[in-house]
Write a protein that holds these residues in place. Structure first.
Motif, PDB file in Angstrom:
ATOM      1  N   LEU A 215       0.820  -1.209   0.000  1.00  0.00           N
ATOM      2  CA  LEU A 215       0.000   0.000   0.000  1.00  0.00           C
ATOM      3  C   LEU A 215       0.859   1.265   0.000  1.00  0.00           C
ATOM      4  O   LEU A 215       0.700   2.136  -0.863  1.00  0.00           O
ATOM      5  CB  LEU A 215      -0.942  -0.041   1.207  1.00  0.00           C
ATOM      6  CG  LEU A 215      -2.115   0.948   1.238  1.00  0.00           C
ATOM      7  CD1 LEU A 215      -3.233   0.393   2.116  1.00  0.00           C
ATOM      8  CD2 LEU A 215      -1.708   2.312   1.742  1.00  0.00           C
ATOM      9  N   MET A 216       1.773   1.378   0.936  1.00  0.00           N
ATOM     10  CA  MET A 216       2.595   2.583   1.004  1.00  0.00           C
ATOM     11  C   MET A 216       3.551   2.704  -0.174  1.00  0.00           C
ATOM     12  O   MET A 216       3.672   3.795  -0.765  1.00  0.00           O
ATOM     13  CB  MET A 216       3.360   2.634   2.327  1.00  0.00           C
ATOM     14  CG  MET A 216       4.182   3.905   2.496  1.00  0.00           C
ATOM     15  SD  MET A 216       3.191   5.424   2.505  1.00  0.00           S
ATOM     16  CE  MET A 216       2.666   5.446   4.227  1.00  0.00           C
ATOM     17  N   PRO A 217       4.256   1.642  -0.591  1.00  0.00           N
ATOM     18  CA  PRO A 217       5.109   1.781  -1.776  1.00  0.00           C
ATOM     19  C   PRO A 217       4.339   2.211  -3.024  1.00  0.00           C
ATOM     20  O   PRO A 217       4.841   3.027  -3.809  1.00  0.00           O
ATOM     21  CB  PRO A 217       5.713   0.386  -1.938  1.00  0.00           C
ATOM     22  CG  PRO A 217       5.705  -0.198  -0.564  1.00  0.00           C
ATOM     23  CD  PRO A 217       4.454   0.330   0.073  1.00  0.00           C
ATOM     24  N   LEU A 218       3.130   1.700  -3.207  1.00  0.00           N
ATOM     25  CA  LEU A 218       2.332   2.116  -4.357  1.00  0.00           C
ATOM     26  C   LEU A 218       1.913   3.573  -4.223  1.00  0.00           C
ATOM     27  O   LEU A 218       1.941   4.329  -5.201  1.00  0.00           O
ATOM     28  CB  LEU A 218       1.102   1.214  -4.500  1.00  0.00           C
ATOM     29  CG  LEU A 218       1.375  -0.202  -4.999  1.00  0.00           C
ATOM     30  CD1 LEU A 218       0.112  -1.059  -4.896  1.00  0.00           C
ATOM     31  CD2 LEU A 218       1.878  -0.191  -6.442  1.00  0.00           C
ATOM     32  N   ALA A 219       1.510   3.973  -3.018  1.00  0.00           N
ATOM     33  CA  ALA A 219       1.107   5.367  -2.805  1.00  0.00           C
ATOM     34  C   ALA A 219       2.246   6.317  -3.135  1.00  0.00           C
ATOM     35  O   ALA A 219       2.045   7.375  -3.751  1.00  0.00           O
ATOM     36  CB  ALA A 219       0.633   5.553  -1.369  1.00  0.00           C
ATOM     37  N   GLU A 220       3.445   5.951  -2.732  1.00  0.00           N
ATOM     38  CA  GLU A 220       4.595   6.818  -2.999  1.00  0.00           C
ATOM     39  C   GLU A 220       4.916   6.894  -4.492  1.00  0.00           C
ATOM     40  O   GLU A 220       5.372   7.942  -4.973  1.00  0.00           O
ATOM     41  CB  GLU A 220       5.802   6.299  -2.208  1.00  0.00           C
ATOM     42  CG  GLU A 220       5.639   6.478  -0.703  1.00  0.00           C
ATOM     43  CD  GLU A 220       6.733   5.783   0.091  1.00  0.00           C
ATOM     44  OE1 GLU A 220       7.415   4.899  -0.489  1.00  0.00           O
ATOM     45  OE2 GLU A 220       6.881   6.094   1.292  1.00  0.00           O
ATOM     46  N   ARG A 221       4.664   5.815  -5.221  1.00  0.00           N
ATOM     47  CA  ARG A 221       4.920   5.828  -6.662  1.00  0.00           C
ATOM     48  C   ARG A 221       3.925   6.700  -7.416  1.00  0.00           C
ATOM     49  O   ARG A 221       4.286   7.365  -8.399  1.00  0.00           O
ATOM     50  CB  ARG A 221       4.842   4.393  -7.229  1.00  0.00           C
ATOM     51  CG  ARG A 221       5.925   3.457  -6.756  1.00  0.00           C
ATOM     52  CD  ARG A 221       7.294   3.817  -7.305  1.00  0.00           C
ATOM     53  NE  ARG A 221       7.335   4.010  -8.741  1.00  0.00           N
ATOM     54  CZ  ARG A 221       7.378   3.016  -9.639  1.00  0.00           C
ATOM     55  NH1 ARG A 221       7.391   1.746  -9.229  1.00  0.00           N
ATOM     56  NH2 ARG A 221       7.435   3.277 -10.929  1.00  0.00           N
ATOM     57  N   ILE A 222       2.673   6.706  -6.980  1.00  0.00           N
ATOM     58  CA  ILE A 222       1.632   7.377  -7.775  1.00  0.00           C
ATOM     59  C   ILE A 222       1.341   8.796  -7.321  1.00  0.00           C
ATOM     60  O   ILE A 222       0.713   9.560  -8.061  1.00  0.00           O
ATOM     61  CB  ILE A 222       0.324   6.557  -7.780  1.00  0.00           C
ATOM     62  CG1 ILE A 222      -0.325   6.515  -6.394  1.00  0.00           C
ATOM     63  CG2 ILE A 222       0.577   5.154  -8.315  1.00  0.00           C
ATOM     64  CD1 ILE A 222      -1.677   5.819  -6.364  1.00  0.00           C
ATOM     65  N   ALA A 223       1.786   9.173  -6.133  1.00  0.00           N
ATOM     66  CA  ALA A 223       1.497  10.526  -5.651  1.00  0.00           C
ATOM     67  C   ALA A 223       1.975  11.609  -6.614  1.00  0.00           C
ATOM     68  O   ALA A 223       1.240  12.578  -6.861  1.00  0.00           O
ATOM     69  CB  ALA A 223       2.101  10.731  -4.259  1.00  0.00           C
ATOM     70  N   PRO A 224       3.175  11.492  -7.211  1.00  0.00           N
ATOM     71  CA  PRO A 224       3.604  12.556  -8.137  1.00  0.00           C
ATOM     72  C   PRO A 224       2.728  12.677  -9.386  1.00  0.00           C
ATOM     73  O   PRO A 224       2.721  13.730 -10.038  1.00  0.00           O
ATOM     74  CB  PRO A 224       5.034  12.138  -8.511  1.00  0.00           C
ATOM     75  CG  PRO A 224       5.487  11.257  -7.396  1.00  0.00           C
ATOM     76  CD  PRO A 224       4.247  10.535  -6.958  1.00  0.00           C
ATOM     77  N   LEU A 225       1.983  11.622  -9.709  1.00  0.00           N
ATOM     78  CA  LEU A 225       1.115  11.653 -10.881  1.00  0.00           C
ATOM     79  C   LEU A 225      -0.249  12.277 -10.584  1.00  0.00           C
ATOM     80  O   LEU A 225      -1.041  12.494 -11.500  1.00  0.00           O
ATOM     81  CB  LEU A 225       0.898  10.228 -11.413  1.00  0.00           C
ATOM     82  CG  LEU A 225       2.124   9.521 -11.991  1.00  0.00           C
ATOM     83  CD1 LEU A 225       1.830   8.042 -12.191  1.00  0.00           C
ATOM     84  CD2 LEU A 225       2.550  10.167 -13.290  1.00  0.00           C
ATOM     85  N   GLY A 226      -0.536  12.524  -9.295  1.00  0.00           N
ATOM     86  CA  GLY A 226      -1.848  13.018  -8.928  1.00  0.00           C
ATOM     87  C   GLY A 226      -2.901  11.931  -8.889  1.00  0.00           C
ATOM     88  O   GLY A 226      -4.095  12.227  -8.897  1.00  0.00           O
ATOM     89  N   TRP A 227      -2.462  10.662  -8.837  1.00  0.00           N
ATOM     90  CA  TRP A 227      -3.393   9.536  -8.767  1.00  0.00           C
ATOM     91  C   TRP A 227      -3.836   9.310  -7.316  1.00  0.00           C
ATOM     92  O   TRP A 227      -3.310   9.917  -6.387  1.00  0.00           O
ATOM     93  CB  TRP A 227      -2.727   8.259  -9.274  1.00  0.00           C
ATOM     94  CG  TRP A 227      -2.430   8.216 -10.731  1.00  0.00           C
ATOM     95  CD1 TRP A 227      -2.512   9.239 -11.638  1.00  0.00           C
ATOM     96  CD2 TRP A 227      -1.958   7.078 -11.445  1.00  0.00           C
ATOM     97  NE1 TRP A 227      -2.131   8.798 -12.883  1.00  0.00           N
ATOM     98  CE2 TRP A 227      -1.788   7.476 -12.790  1.00  0.00           C
ATOM     99  CE3 TRP A 227      -1.669   5.758 -11.101  1.00  0.00           C
ATOM    100  CZ2 TRP A 227      -1.329   6.599 -13.780  1.00  0.00           C
ATOM    101  CZ3 TRP A 227      -1.216   4.887 -12.074  1.00  0.00           C
ATOM    102  CH2 TRP A 227      -1.057   5.295 -13.402  1.00  0.00           C
ATOM    103  N   HIS A 228      -4.799   8.402  -7.157  1.00  0.00           N
ATOM    104  CA  HIS A 228      -5.252   8.009  -5.829  1.00  0.00           C
ATOM    105  C   HIS A 228      -5.199   6.493  -5.689  1.00  0.00           C
ATOM    106  O   HIS A 228      -5.080   5.766  -6.683  1.00  0.00           O
ATOM    107  CB  HIS A 228      -6.676   8.517  -5.562  1.00  0.00           C
ATOM    108  CG  HIS A 228      -7.689   8.004  -6.535  1.00  0.00           C
ATOM    109  ND1 HIS A 228      -8.107   8.734  -7.638  1.00  0.00           N
ATOM    110  CD2 HIS A 228      -8.401   6.840  -6.580  1.00  0.00           C
ATOM    111  CE1 HIS A 228      -9.008   8.047  -8.307  1.00  0.00           C
ATOM    112  NE2 HIS A 228      -9.209   6.890  -7.686  1.00  0.00           N
ATOM    113  N   LEU A 229      -5.279   6.040  -4.443  1.00  0.00           N
ATOM    114  CA  LEU A 229      -5.425   4.620  -4.139  1.00  0.00           C
ATOM    115  C   LEU A 229      -6.894   4.317  -3.904  1.00  0.00           C
ATOM    116  O   LEU A 229      -7.543   4.972  -3.085  1.00  0.00           O
ATOM    117  CB  LEU A 229      -4.642   4.243  -2.884  1.00  0.00           C
ATOM    118  CG  LEU A 229      -3.138   4.048  -2.990  1.00  0.00           C
ATOM    119  CD1 LEU A 229      -2.583   3.637  -1.631  1.00  0.00           C
ATOM    120  CD2 LEU A 229      -2.778   2.999  -4.039  1.00  0.00           C
ATOM    121  N   GLN A 230      -7.408   3.337  -4.608  1.00  0.00           N
ATOM    122  CA  GLN A 230      -8.779   2.884  -4.402  1.00  0.00           C
ATOM    123  C   GLN A 230      -8.722   1.568  -3.635  1.00  0.00           C
ATOM    124  O   GLN A 230      -8.096   0.612  -4.083  1.00  0.00           O
ATOM    125  CB  GLN A 230      -9.481   2.696  -5.744  1.00  0.00           C
ATOM    126  CG  GLN A 230     -10.917   2.220  -5.602  1.00  0.00           C
ATOM    127  CD  GLN A 230     -11.633   2.202  -6.940  1.00  0.00           C
ATOM    128  OE1 GLN A 230     -11.504   3.106  -7.750  1.00  0.00           O
ATOM    129  NE2 GLN A 230     -12.391   1.144  -7.174  1.00  0.00           N
TER     130      GLN A 230
END
Length: 291
Positions: free
Chosen positions: A137-152
């Motif tokens: 969860l956290m590694p994915l969040a850190e990868r996508i945060a710069p793209l402006g994406w969210h975690l569902q």
């Protein structure tokens, strides 16, 4: 004139009240036989006909224009079917939620973004055999945060509580699936409800008003025990909610819900027309980046 067939949906009537222009169905899945399922990932019967073309009929029936295609578990981390569905339904009116593991390359993230992907999903309400794990969860969040994406996140209420510390720290927005799988009945004293409320009030989370049949003990006609939970979420954060049909209702193998009734249920959950319009149009435009 003969009724138009509506695959994976009971009934043929349209919703009682017309939906607003640019209304968004923020949670659908597409299953297309042109794309191979991931080995070992198929947990429920894949709908025989649940293509983007099939969903067009549902859009015409509901009166919605925009959609969010959510990668189903059956395809694992191969998002080809989801990207194809976005293109078929129209890139300007359709977004997608992918499934990846933290090892995905930057080039892959850029490719998915160009194809309309705006978030990643972790479907761990039944974690066995899932392509992702809680520790991702956290590694994915850190990868996508710069793209402006969210975690569902499709978590059970107890899982939300168990991972509260991480959820409070993720550097990107969180979108909780299906009423956050909160206990129904209107008590709202549960730790999961308190955490979801906290994240909503901090504007760090969103909730999908969807999946009534996953959150009810009263049965398909009315979903009466979901009403107070949904209305409580509306009272807390009406600008942090979106609506989804969950078509083609892959968990409901025998009795498919009536998608027009699910749209009508939104009117019960959200009696105020202006708030309902925000949930169908303005909120998803902000969350998914529709023009």
């Amino acid at each position: 004139m003969a009724s138009e067939p509506y695959p994976n949906s009971a009934g043929s009537a349209v919703p009682r009240d017309p939906v607003p222009a640019d209304a968004c169905d923020a949670h659908i899945h597409v299953f297309d036989a042109r794309f191979e399922e991931a080995p070992g990932e198929k947990l429920t019967a894949t709908p025989a006909h649940a293509t983007a073309a099939d969903y067009r009929a549902i859009q015409r029936r509901l009166g919605t224009r925009r959609a969010v295609v959510v990668q189903p578990r059956a395809y694992g981390t191969d998002n080809s079917a989801t990207l194809d569905a976005i293109a078929q339904l129209g890139a300007s009116d359709t977004r997608g939620i992918a499934v990846l593991t933290p090892g995905a390359s930057d080039a892959e993230l850029r490719r998915l973004h160009a194809g309309g992907i705006r978030g990643l999903r972790l479907t761990l309400h039944a974690a066995a055999g899932a392509p992702t794990r809680f520790d991702m969860l956290m590694p994915l969040a850190e990868r996508i945060a710069p793209l402006g994406w969210h975690l569902q996140l499709h978590f059970q209420a107890a899982q939300i509580v168990a991972h509260a510390a991480v959820l409070r720290q993720v550097p990107c927005p969180i979108v909780f699936d299906h009423l956050a799988r909160l206990p129904v009945g209107g008590k709202h004293a549960e730790p999961a409800f308190a955490l979801v409320r906290e994240l909503l009030e901090q504007e760090r989370a969103w909730v999908k008003l969807s999946g009534a049949y996953l959150n009810t003990h009263s049965g398909a006609h009315g979903y009466a025990d979901t009403v107070e939970t949904a209305r409580a979420l509306v009272r807390i954060a009406p600008d942090r909610l979106v609506w989804g049909s969950d078509w083609p209702h892959a968990t409901e193998e025998i009795h498919k819900p009536d998608d027009a009734e699910l749209m009508d249920l939104l009117g019960v959950w959200v009696p105020d027309a202006a708030t309902r319009n925000a949930i169908l149009v303005h909120n998803p435009a902000r969350l998914y980046g529709f023009a």
